[in-house]
Design a protein around this motif. Sequence first.
Motif, PDB file in Angstrom:
ATOM      1  N   SER A  11       0.826  -1.212   0.000  1.00 33.13           N
ATOM      2  CA  SER A  11       0.000   0.000   0.000  1.00 33.13           C
ATOM      3  C   SER A  11       0.857   1.258   0.000  1.00 33.13           C
ATOM      4  CB  SER A  11      -0.929   0.020   1.209  1.00 33.13           C
ATOM      5  OG  SER A  11      -1.903  -0.972   1.102  1.00 33.13           O
ATOM      6  N   VAL A  48      -6.695   8.327  -8.829  1.00 30.30           N
ATOM      7  CA  VAL A  48      -7.655   7.622  -7.962  1.00 30.30           C
ATOM      8  C   VAL A  48      -7.990   6.252  -8.537  1.00 30.30           C
ATOM      9  CG1 VAL A  48     -10.032   7.664  -7.104  1.00 30.30           C
ATOM     10  CG2 VAL A  48      -8.623   9.711  -6.939  1.00 30.30           C
ATOM     11  N   ILE A  49      -8.255   6.182  -9.826  1.00 29.25           N
ATOM     12  CA  ILE A  49      -8.605   4.905 -10.463  1.00 29.25           C
ATOM     13  C   ILE A  49      -7.437   3.921 -10.382  1.00 29.25           C
ATOM     14  CG2 ILE A  49      -9.191   3.809 -12.679  1.00 29.25           C
ATOM     15  CD1 ILE A  49     -11.513   5.264 -11.281  1.00 29.25           C
ATOM     16  N   THR A  51      -4.997   3.886  -8.205  1.00 30.69           N
ATOM     17  CA  THR A  51      -4.813   3.484  -6.813  1.00 30.69           C
ATOM     18  C   THR A  51      -5.796   2.390  -6.428  1.00 30.69           C
ATOM     19  OG1 THR A  51      -4.013   5.684  -6.227  1.00 30.69           O
ATOM     20  CG2 THR A  51      -4.785   4.294  -4.427  1.00 30.69           C
ATOM     21  N   ILE A  52      -7.055   2.589  -6.742  1.00 32.60           N
ATOM     22  CA  ILE A  52      -8.082   1.591  -6.415  1.00 32.60           C
ATOM     23  C   ILE A  52      -7.796   0.278  -7.130  1.00 32.60           C
ATOM     24  CG2 ILE A  52     -10.527   1.013  -6.680  1.00 32.60           C
ATOM     25  CD1 ILE A  52     -11.091   4.046  -6.283  1.00 32.60           C
ATOM     26  N   GLU A  55      -4.569  -1.463  -5.728  1.00 31.59           N
ATOM     27  CA  GLU A  55      -4.817  -1.979  -4.376  1.00 31.59           C
ATOM     28  C   GLU A  55      -5.632  -3.270  -4.432  1.00 31.59           C
ATOM     29  OE1 GLU A  55      -3.929  -1.345  -1.247  1.00 31.59           O
ATOM     30  OE2 GLU A  55      -2.805   0.499  -1.570  1.00 31.59           O
ATOM     31  N   ILE A  56      -6.687  -3.280  -5.226  1.00 36.82           N
ATOM     32  CA  ILE A  56      -7.522  -4.483  -5.337  1.00 36.82           C
ATOM     33  C   ILE A  56      -6.715  -5.655  -5.882  1.00 36.82           C
ATOM     34  CG2 ILE A  56      -9.462  -5.518  -6.590  1.00 36.82           C
ATOM     35  CD1 ILE A  56     -10.862  -2.775  -6.356  1.00 36.82           C
TER      36      ILE A  56
END
Length: 152
Positions: A11, A48-49, A51-52, A55-56
């Motif tokens: 992360s 933002v996209i 990062t999401i 992370e997933i």
Amino acid sequence: MSYRAISILVSLLITLGIWGNYTLGVINLYQRQLFSVETMYGLLFSAVIYTIFLEIILQTTLAIFKHKEANDKSDERDKIISRRANSYAYKILSFGVFCVTFYILFPVLAQFTFSMPGLAKEYEIMHLIIAFSLLAEVICSSVKLISYRRGY
């Protein structure tokens, strides 16, 4: 390394990589005098996209490979480490709130510190909030990693 430490490290690397790239993109556009609300929204949306998405993907992959540790409940040590890290992050966020409030209340002094011509003041405030939030997240993750490496 334990599952929790690897998860925090992943992360942290995602945060530093993607948001560092966002910051460099903003600085680059600003220096070339191409910085506008539209370009900022494009950079922010992609950060933002990404990062999401990362992370997933990476957290799921990590949980698959370390499935036994991923199902373990947190113990007292994990809670203490989390509390300590959150305490440091909260202090950074509190300082950020103070700085943003100062920036809003004293615009004459603030114009010499963080002024981006061609950008509304609301977006400058948003960038300050993003910067302090990311700094708090990096501090929180770093304190957790150091604590797990030390064993307490």
